[in-house]
Structures are given as structure tokens and as C-alpha cells.
Design a protein around this motif. Sequence first.
Motif, PDB file in Angstrom:
ATOM      1  N   LEU A 182       0.829  -1.200   0.000  1.00 16.89           N
ATOM      2  CA  LEU A 182       0.000   0.000   0.000  1.00 16.89           C
ATOM      3  C   LEU A 182       0.867   1.254   0.000  1.00 16.89           C
ATOM      4  CD1 LEU A 182      -2.598  -1.108   2.696  1.00 16.89           C
ATOM      5  CD2 LEU A 182      -2.975  -1.013   0.228  1.00 16.89           C
ATOM      6  N   GLN A 183       0.431   2.250  -0.765  1.00 15.91           N
ATOM      7  CA  GLN A 183       1.156   3.519  -0.808  1.00 15.91           C
ATOM      8  C   GLN A 183       0.169   4.686  -0.830  1.00 15.91           C
ATOM      9  OE1 GLN A 183       3.974   3.832  -4.012  1.00 15.91           O
ATOM     10  NE2 GLN A 183       5.452   2.474  -3.015  1.00 15.91           N
ATOM     11  N   LEU A 184       0.577   5.766  -0.201  1.00 20.72           N
ATOM     12  CA  LEU A 184      -0.149   7.029  -0.280  1.00 20.72           C
ATOM     13  C   LEU A 184       0.869   8.141  -0.475  1.00 20.72           C
ATOM     14  CD1 LEU A 184      -2.891   6.813   2.509  1.00 20.72           C
ATOM     15  CD2 LEU A 184      -3.268   6.955   0.045  1.00 20.72           C
ATOM     16  N   GLY A 185       0.687   8.907  -1.523  1.00 20.05           N
ATOM     17  CA  GLY A 185       1.639   9.981  -1.808  1.00 20.05           C
ATOM     18  C   GLY A 185       3.035   9.465  -2.070  1.00 20.05           C
ATOM     19  N   GLY A 186       3.142   8.262  -2.611  1.00 18.31           N
ATOM     20  CA  GLY A 186       4.443   7.681  -2.922  1.00 18.31           C
ATOM     21  C   GLY A 186       5.149   7.063  -1.731  1.00 18.31           C
ATOM     22  N   LYS A 187       4.502   7.072  -0.559  1.00 17.54           N
ATOM     23  CA  LYS A 187       5.109   6.504   0.641  1.00 17.54           C
ATOM     24  C   LYS A 187       4.367   5.239   1.074  1.00 17.54           C
ATOM     25  CE  LYS A 187       6.631  11.012   2.408  1.00 17.54           C
ATOM     26  NZ  LYS A 187       6.571  11.973   3.545  1.00 17.54           N
ATOM     27  N   VAL A 195      -6.450   3.251   5.790  1.00 15.00           N
ATOM     28  CA  VAL A 195      -7.877   3.437   6.073  1.00 15.00           C
ATOM     29  C   VAL A 195      -8.121   4.765   6.770  1.00 15.00           C
ATOM     30  CG1 VAL A 195      -9.849   2.560   7.395  1.00 15.00           C
ATOM     31  CG2 VAL A 195      -8.387   0.969   6.118  1.00 15.00           C
ATOM     32  N   THR A 196      -7.286   5.113   7.736  1.00 13.86           N
ATOM     33  CA  THR A 196      -7.436   6.394   8.433  1.00 13.86           C
ATOM     34  C   THR A 196      -7.353   7.553   7.450  1.00 13.86           C
ATOM     35  OG1 THR A 196      -6.505   5.493  10.481  1.00 13.86           O
ATOM     36  CG2 THR A 196      -6.479   7.889  10.222  1.00 13.86           C
ATOM     37  N   ALA A 197      -6.372   7.504   6.546  1.00 16.38           N
ATOM     38  CA  ALA A 197      -6.196   8.581   5.574  1.00 16.38           C
ATOM     39  C   ALA A 197      -7.381   8.674   4.620  1.00 16.38           C
ATOM     40  CB  ALA A 197      -4.897   8.371   4.791  1.00 16.38           C
ATOM     41  N   ILE A 198      -7.846   7.532   4.121  1.00 16.03           N
ATOM     42  CA  ILE A 198      -8.974   7.516   3.184  1.00 16.03           C
ATOM     43  C   ILE A 198     -10.239   8.071   3.838  1.00 16.03           C
ATOM     44  CG2 ILE A 198     -10.584   5.983   1.973  1.00 16.03           C
ATOM     45  CD1 ILE A 198      -8.082   6.435   0.391  1.00 16.03           C
ATOM     46  N   MET A 199     -10.478   7.683   5.082  1.00 15.29           N
ATOM     47  CA  MET A 199     -11.696   8.125   5.774  1.00 15.29           C
ATOM     48  C   MET A 199     -11.648   9.614   6.104  1.00 15.29           C
ATOM     49  SD  MET A 199     -13.505   5.451   5.650  1.00 15.29           S
ATOM     50  CE  MET A 199     -14.923   6.044   6.569  1.00 15.29           C
ATOM     51  N   ASP A 200     -10.452  10.199   6.158  1.00 18.35           N
ATOM     52  CA  ASP A 200     -10.310  11.631   6.448  1.00 18.35           C
ATOM     53  C   ASP A 200     -10.423  12.497   5.195  1.00 18.35           C
ATOM     54  OD1 ASP A 200     -10.037  11.264   9.157  1.00 18.35           O
ATOM     55  OD2 ASP A 200      -7.846  11.292   9.137  1.00 18.35           O
ATOM     56  N   MET A 201     -10.409  11.872   4.025  1.00 13.83           N
ATOM     57  CA  MET A 201     -10.446  12.620   2.770  1.00 13.83           C
ATOM     58  C   MET A 201     -11.871  13.013   2.396  1.00 13.83           C
ATOM     59  SD  MET A 201      -7.833  10.424   0.361  1.00 13.83           S
ATOM     60  CE  MET A 201      -6.117  10.163   0.811  1.00 13.83           C
ATOM     61  N   HIS A 202     -11.983  14.006   1.529  1.00 11.51           N
ATOM     62  CA  HIS A 202     -13.267  14.300   0.899  1.00 11.51           C
ATOM     63  C   HIS A 202     -13.674  13.061   0.100  1.00 11.51           C
ATOM     64  CE1 HIS A 202     -16.120  15.906  -2.045  1.00 11.51           C
ATOM     65  NE2 HIS A 202     -16.328  16.899  -1.172  1.00 11.51           N
ATOM     66  N   PRO A 203     -14.966  12.688   0.120  1.00 10.32           N
ATOM     67  CA  PRO A 203     -15.395  11.453  -0.551  1.00 10.32           C
ATOM     68  C   PRO A 203     -14.925  11.316  -1.999  1.00 10.32           C
ATOM     69  CG  PRO A 203     -17.179  12.307   0.779  1.00 10.32           C
ATOM     70  CD  PRO A 203     -16.082  13.329   0.833  1.00 10.32           C
ATOM     71  N   GLN A 204     -14.977  12.395  -2.776  1.00  9.85           N
ATOM     72  CA  GLN A 204     -14.561  12.308  -4.174  1.00  9.85           C
ATOM     73  C   GLN A 204     -13.062  12.055  -4.297  1.00  9.85           C
ATOM     74  OE1 GLN A 204     -15.973  15.918  -6.040  1.00  9.85           O
ATOM     75  NE2 GLN A 204     -18.020  15.068  -6.392  1.00  9.85           N
ATOM     76  N   ILE A 205     -12.285  12.705  -3.428  1.00 12.07           N
ATOM     77  CA  ILE A 205     -10.830  12.495  -3.451  1.00 12.07           C
ATOM     78  C   ILE A 205     -10.512  11.072  -3.011  1.00 12.07           C
ATOM     79  CG2 ILE A 205      -8.636  13.202  -2.439  1.00 12.07           C
ATOM     80  CD1 ILE A 205      -9.773  16.028  -2.195  1.00 12.07           C
ATOM     81  N   ALA A 206     -11.205  10.601  -1.970  1.00 12.80           N
ATOM     82  CA  ALA A 206     -10.984   9.244  -1.480  1.00 12.80           C
ATOM     83  C   ALA A 206     -11.267   8.214  -2.575  1.00 12.80           C
ATOM     84  CB  ALA A 206     -11.866   8.980  -0.270  1.00 12.80           C
TER      85      ALA A 206
END
Length: 275
Positions: A182-187, A195-206
Motif C-alpha cells: 500500500l502507498q499514499l503519496g508515494g510513501k 484506512v485512516t487517511a482515506i476516511m479523512d479525505m473528501h469522498p470524491q478524493i478518497a
Amino acid sequence: MEASMMSITDEYDDKVVLLTGGLGFLGSTVLEQLLRKTEVETVYLLVRGKRSLPAAQRVQNMLCYPLFSHLHRQATEGDRNVFVKVKVVTGDLSQPGLGLSEADAAVLRNSVDIVIHCAANVVLDADIQGTLRDNYLSTQRLMQFSSQFVNLRAFVHTSTFFVNNYLPRNSLVKEQIYPLQLQLGGKPVDHKQFVTAIMDMHPQIASRVAAQLMQDLDFTSTYAFGKHLTEQLVNSTCIKPGVAKAVVRPALISGVAGEPYPGWISGYAGSPGYC
């Protein structure tokens, strides 16, 4: 000296079970099997109430399904009435403390031996936040609450055969948990961070971020992707020392082939649900 064979049905003798998803096709079939084939002491069904229909009435309606006709016949003939073993607790897996009253929570804490978790959002293309909320986070809450059970022996989580459908065609898929990169922002991130990051995003961005990652990993549905992440959660969580955990992966679920009611189907299980 020969090793003794474990009997799955005997493991439920005099045990108290907490079953989620008991109103669904899979969960109701599990309930029927527990009542007909084991000497389980009590099965608690965690069920949401609705504005027009309380949880207890929803369960009573479900117990009138033809699926339970054999057990009703036994009760009518005076052989045994296993329905007295079914107890309803009103709750909601999406709520803190599972939405239970303090009285019901105390009963479960002091009595449950085995948890069978069948509840799930099975919509294949649900939005990523929805599937994570209903499947990953609800499972997390259930495990956290189950850690308070004094007598807990086992936690059984229902997953899906398709959690590993991202693997190359003709792969040998073993009964194990396969890690994801799994990666987010290349990390690189683990499943909890993702999951924490996805749930904190705006729904469309997620949805956009998850869709790109699923494409990179070769996942074809948010359902399978979310269930894979949930397997990672179950695998990495110590509910309580000494508590056994099991992950079961049913494939396409269709009508009952044999006992107790050949051909029984409900909801959208398998191809008959789309006829």
C-alpha cells in the motif's frame, strides 16, 4: 497414542455465540445450522432496529422463513424447541460500543464464548469510504468490544474468496493472508494508516485515490479490496491472549443444495437473485 479428532459441532456444546449478520442469507443459514446441528446454549443476534420495526420483530419475521421449517416442525411435534436459544440484542456495528444498551453489553461481556461475524456490505462497487465503514471499521469495533468478553474462546470472521483476485492468473492461492504494497503519496503505509487517511479525505478524493491504487494493484472491486484490508486487520489484531481467530472465504453463494430446505434462497445471493 492416536491424536483425537476435533469435532466442530462438539465445540459448540453448551457455548454462547454472538452472531452478526444473522438476518442475511449467509447469517440466517449459519443460525439454522447452529440450532439444528449443535447443542449450543444460546445464540445472541446483534440486530439493528428500524423506525417501523424493532430488532426483535425483525428476527421473529426471519425465523418464519421456510429455512427454519424443519425446526418449527420439531417444536410443534414436541421433540425440542430450539428457538428459545435465540436471543436478540439491539445494536449497530457502526456505532461506538456497537450501539448496545449497558444492560445488553454487560450480558455479552459475561457470557459470550464464540463470535461469528457475518455482517457485511456486499455491494461490489460501493464507494470506498462506505465499504471501509461497513466492513473494516465495523469489524474493528466488534473486535475491540469482543476483547472485553470474559469467556471468549474464538472469533470467526467471514471474508470472501475474492480477496486475492489481484494475484496473477493461475496463481496457487494458499490459505494465508497475503500482504499488500500500500502507498499514499508515494510513501508505503500499512492498512490502518491507509484506512485512516482515506476516511479523512473528501469522498470524491478518497474514491479517486482508492481507484488509482486498486488499478495499480489489479483489484476489480471495492468490496474485495476492502475485505482484503479487513483480513489484514483481523490478522494483525490480538483480541485477547489465547483467543483463536479464523477467517473463512466463501465463494459465490447460491441456493441451499440439501438440508434443511433444498433450493432455499433469499436476497441477492448468487445467480437466482438476478433472475
